[in-house]
Design a protein around this motif. Structure first.
Motif, short mmCIF file in Angstrom:
data_model
loop_
_atom_site.label_atom_id
_atom_site.label_comp_id
_atom_site.label_asym_id
_atom_site.label_seq_id
_atom_site.Cartn_x
_atom_site.Cartn_y
_atom_site.Cartn_z
N ALA A 14 50.59 39.45 32.73
CA ALA A 14 51.43 38.74 31.60
C ALA A 14 51.69 37.04 31.98
N THR A 15 51.84 37.08 33.20
CA THR A 15 52.27 35.61 33.70
C THR A 15 51.45 35.03 34.77
N ALA A 16 51.37 33.85 35.01
CA ALA A 16 50.80 33.15 36.10
C ALA A 16 50.97 33.84 37.33
N GLU A 17 52.40 34.10 37.68
CA GLU A 17 52.91 34.77 38.80
C GLU A 17 52.27 36.19 39.01
N LYS A 18 52.34 36.96 37.78
CA LYS A 18 51.72 38.20 38.08
C LYS A 18 50.26 38.23 38.15
N ILE A 19 49.51 37.18 37.63
CA ILE A 19 48.19 37.18 37.71
C ILE A 19 47.79 37.18 39.25
N HIS A 20 48.62 36.35 40.06
CA HIS A 20 48.68 36.14 41.56
C HIS A 20 48.87 37.21 42.08
N ARG A 21 50.03 37.97 41.76
CA ARG A 21 50.49 39.33 42.53
C ARG A 21 48.83 40.22 42.12
N ALA A 22 48.46 40.29 41.09
CA ALA A 22 47.29 41.21 40.98
C ALA A 22 46.29 40.81 41.78
N ALA A 23 45.99 39.44 41.93
CA ALA A 23 45.02 39.14 42.90
C ALA A 23 45.07 39.35 44.23
N LYS A 24 46.38 39.46 44.75
CA LYS A 24 46.62 39.94 45.89
C LYS A 24 46.11 41.22 46.27
N LYS A 25 46.50 42.31 45.24
CA LYS A 25 45.97 43.56 45.41
C LYS A 25 44.45 43.82 45.47
N VAL A 26 43.85 42.83 44.66
CA VAL A 26 42.40 42.71 44.74
C VAL A 26 41.96 42.20 46.33
N VAL A 27 42.72 41.19 46.56
CA VAL A 27 42.17 40.83 48.09
C VAL A 27 42.68 41.90 49.06
N ALA A 28 43.39 42.59 49.06
CA ALA A 28 43.65 43.66 49.92
C ALA A 28 42.47 44.73 50.04
N ALA A 29 42.06 45.12 48.75
CA ALA A 29 41.09 46.04 48.52
C ALA A 29 39.91 45.47 49.41
N LYS A 30 39.49 44.21 49.01
CA LYS A 30 38.34 43.52 49.64
C LYS A 30 38.48 43.43 51.20
N GLN A 31 39.76 43.16 51.60
CA GLN A 31 40.02 42.93 53.08
C GLN A 31 39.92 44.45 53.98
N ALA A 32 40.20 45.09 53.02
CA ALA A 32 40.02 46.79 53.55
C ALA A 32 38.61 47.24 53.74
N GLY A 33 37.58 46.04 53.31
CA GLY A 33 36.31 46.60 53.43
C GLY A 33 35.40 47.11 52.22
N HIS A 34 36.16 47.23 51.15
CA HIS A 34 35.56 47.49 49.65
C HIS A 34 34.92 46.34 49.23
N LYS A 35 33.97 46.69 48.31
CA LYS A 35 33.32 45.94 47.40
C LYS A 35 34.18 46.06 46.09
N VAL A 36 34.65 44.93 45.50
CA VAL A 36 35.65 45.05 44.55
C VAL A 36 35.28 44.35 43.07
N VAL A 37 35.41 45.41 42.19
CA VAL A 37 35.05 45.07 40.70
C VAL A 37 36.34 45.18 40.09
N VAL A 38 36.92 44.27 39.38
CA VAL A 38 38.02 44.14 38.85
C VAL A 38 37.85 44.28 37.16
N VAL A 39 38.66 45.08 36.50
CA VAL A 39 38.67 45.08 34.95
C VAL A 39 40.22 44.45 34.62
N VAL A 40 40.43 43.70 33.53
CA VAL A 40 41.35 43.10 33.24
C VAL A 40 41.68 43.40 31.62
N SER A 41 42.81 43.31 31.11
CA SER A 41 43.24 43.57 29.62
C SER A 41 43.76 42.16 29.45
#
Ligand code: ADP
Ligand code: ASP
Ligand code: MG
Length: 409
Positions: A14-41
């Motif tokens: 909903a906000t720039a800050e939350k988008i960054h927080r979501a991005a951090k979750k994405v990065v964590a999955a990538k760094q854990a070794g996954h290939k990551v696809v992200v779907v957003v509303s």
């Protein structure tokens, strides 16, 4: 490690800050070794705001705004978020690329506002993943064979998530939202609702269809069909979340796993339609062709050789329903339609109900003690639902939740 598909709902971006927080979750999955696809509303309440805008422009004109243009409008919400999350990832030092539904060949039928996914081309996505990029996809949207933009129904990003999970054979679909997972009831209405560790596809489907809007019913149906596990988690902090999976033996022992409330219901009563073979079939066939789901059907025969037929639909379908019903009543040579929006439905769901007795008695007893009048009852193998007055809705949900001891210990 394989592919993981993550979805972030409106409040989670909903906000720039939350988008960054979501991005951090994405990065964590990538760094854990996954290939990551992200779907957003779409961000926050964007979809609702766009609908309101369309209503303003349409004004007092008859009927509804053209559905093709409605989809063209609503799909813009998700298009904003994909670009912003790709930028947030780039700002955090990670390569990402965003795509609209059309750009990845997410083909749907032409049923604007409720389109169904027909095909999804993985080439482009896999190609970018292989280059090491994070792929961002706009939820809720697709295109028809001829390139018209479509949307997948409210909550449709869930469907995008599961479809991507299925075609990419993802290890898991992670549904990041604004609560910790699936609860025994909507935690915003029932404060002592308990977080459920795992729940079967069938139970989740039933709960979604009777009001647990955390996941779209169609998406869960799809997940079951392709056996894609969904992990529902909080986008703002870590936690175990809820796994939605195939039914296990252990689940059978739970008689009632959750309850839900549906408040967006309208009851339609068709009065004095001819009481003859084929009439009901004709009515429901035009309603079905309009892609409107009906429930709680009751028919009463009148003394004058006519019948009253009533059923419930979601508020969002009433405008379309009026058009087909008025036309059909004219063809049938009479009858009138009455619409009542002051209804709610309270339901209990559990796979253990199949082997258990007394669930209905307990539910009706709980409602009786609260002086909630039951207007109609419907059931499935694993669900019991009661239609009640909207004014009683939250009281009824709390009473049922307590009666089955679903709260925190
Ligand atoms: P998103 O924007 O992430 O798609 P939604 O608003 O569509 O989120 O869905 C999350 C909301 O679903 C929660 O905030 C909660 O109020 C509601 N909800 C209803 N029933 C349940 C339930 N049984 N468990 C969890 N959340 C529920
Ligand atoms: N933005 C769309 C909606 O509000 C789709 C979604 O959020 O899943 O319904
Ligand atoms: Mg949602």
């Amino acid at each position: 490690m394989g592919i993981i598909v993550q979805k972030f709902g409106g409040t989670s971006v909903a906000t720039a800050e939350k988008i960054h927080r979501a991005a951090k979750k994405v990065v964590a999955a990538k760094q854990a070794g996954h290939k990551v696809v992200v779907v957003v509303s779409a961000m926050g309440h964007t979809t609702d705001e766009l609908i309101a805008l369309a209503k303003n422009v349409w004004g007092t004109a008859a009927g509804q705004p053209p559905k093709r243009e409605m989809d063209q409008l609503l799909a813009t919400g998700e298009q904003v978020t994909i670009a912003l999350i790709a930028m947030a990832l780039a700002a955090q030092g990670h390569e990402a690329i965003s795509f609209t539904g059309g750009q990845i060949g997410l083909i749907t039928d032409a049923f604007h506002s409720k389109a169904r996914i027909q095909a999804l081309d993985t080439k482009k996505i896999v190609n970018e993943l292989d280059k090491g990029k994070i792929v961002i996809v706009a939820g809720f949207q697709g295109v028809t064979e001829s390139g018209d933009v479509t949307t997948l129904g409210r909550g449709g990003s869930n469907a995008s998530l599961v479809a991507l999970g299925a075609v990419l054979k993802a290890d898991v679909c992670e549904n990041f939202t604004d609560v910790d997972g699936i609860y025994t009831a909507d935690p915003r209405i029932v404060p002592d609702a308990r977080l459920i560790k795992e729940i079967s596809y069938d139970e989740m489907m039933e709960l979604s269809s009777v009001g647990a809007s955390v996941l779209q019913t169609r998406a869960v149906e799809f997940a079951k069909k392709y056996n894609v596990p969904i992990h529902v988690r909080n986008s703002q902090h870590d936690g175990p979340g809820t796994m939605i999976t195939a039914e296990t033996k252990a689940m059978e022992h739970i008689v009632v796993s959750g309850c839900a409330l549906k408040k967006d219901l309208t009851r339609v009563t068709l009065k004095h339609v001819p009481d003859q073979p084929g009439v009901v079939a004709q009515i429901f066939s035009v309603v079905g062709e309009a892609n409107i789901v009906v429930d709680d059907i009751i028919q009463n025969t009148m003394e004058d050789g006519t019948a009253n037929v009533s059923f419930t639909v979601e508020h969002g379908d009433v405008a379309d329903l009026k058009i087909v019903v008025d036309k059909k009543l004219k063809e049938l040579g009479g009858g009138s339609a009455i619409y009542d929006a002051n209804l709610a439905k309270v339901s209990v769901v559990g796979v253990g109900m199949k082997q258990s007795t007394g669930v209905a008695t307990k539910m009706f007893g709980a409602l009786a003690r609260e002086k909630v009048n039951i207007q109609n009852i419907s059931t499935s193998e694993i669900r019991i639902s009661c239609i009640i007055a909207k004014a009683d809705a939250e009281k009824a949900l709390k009473a049922v939740h307590a009666a089955f001891d679903l709260g925190k210990a």
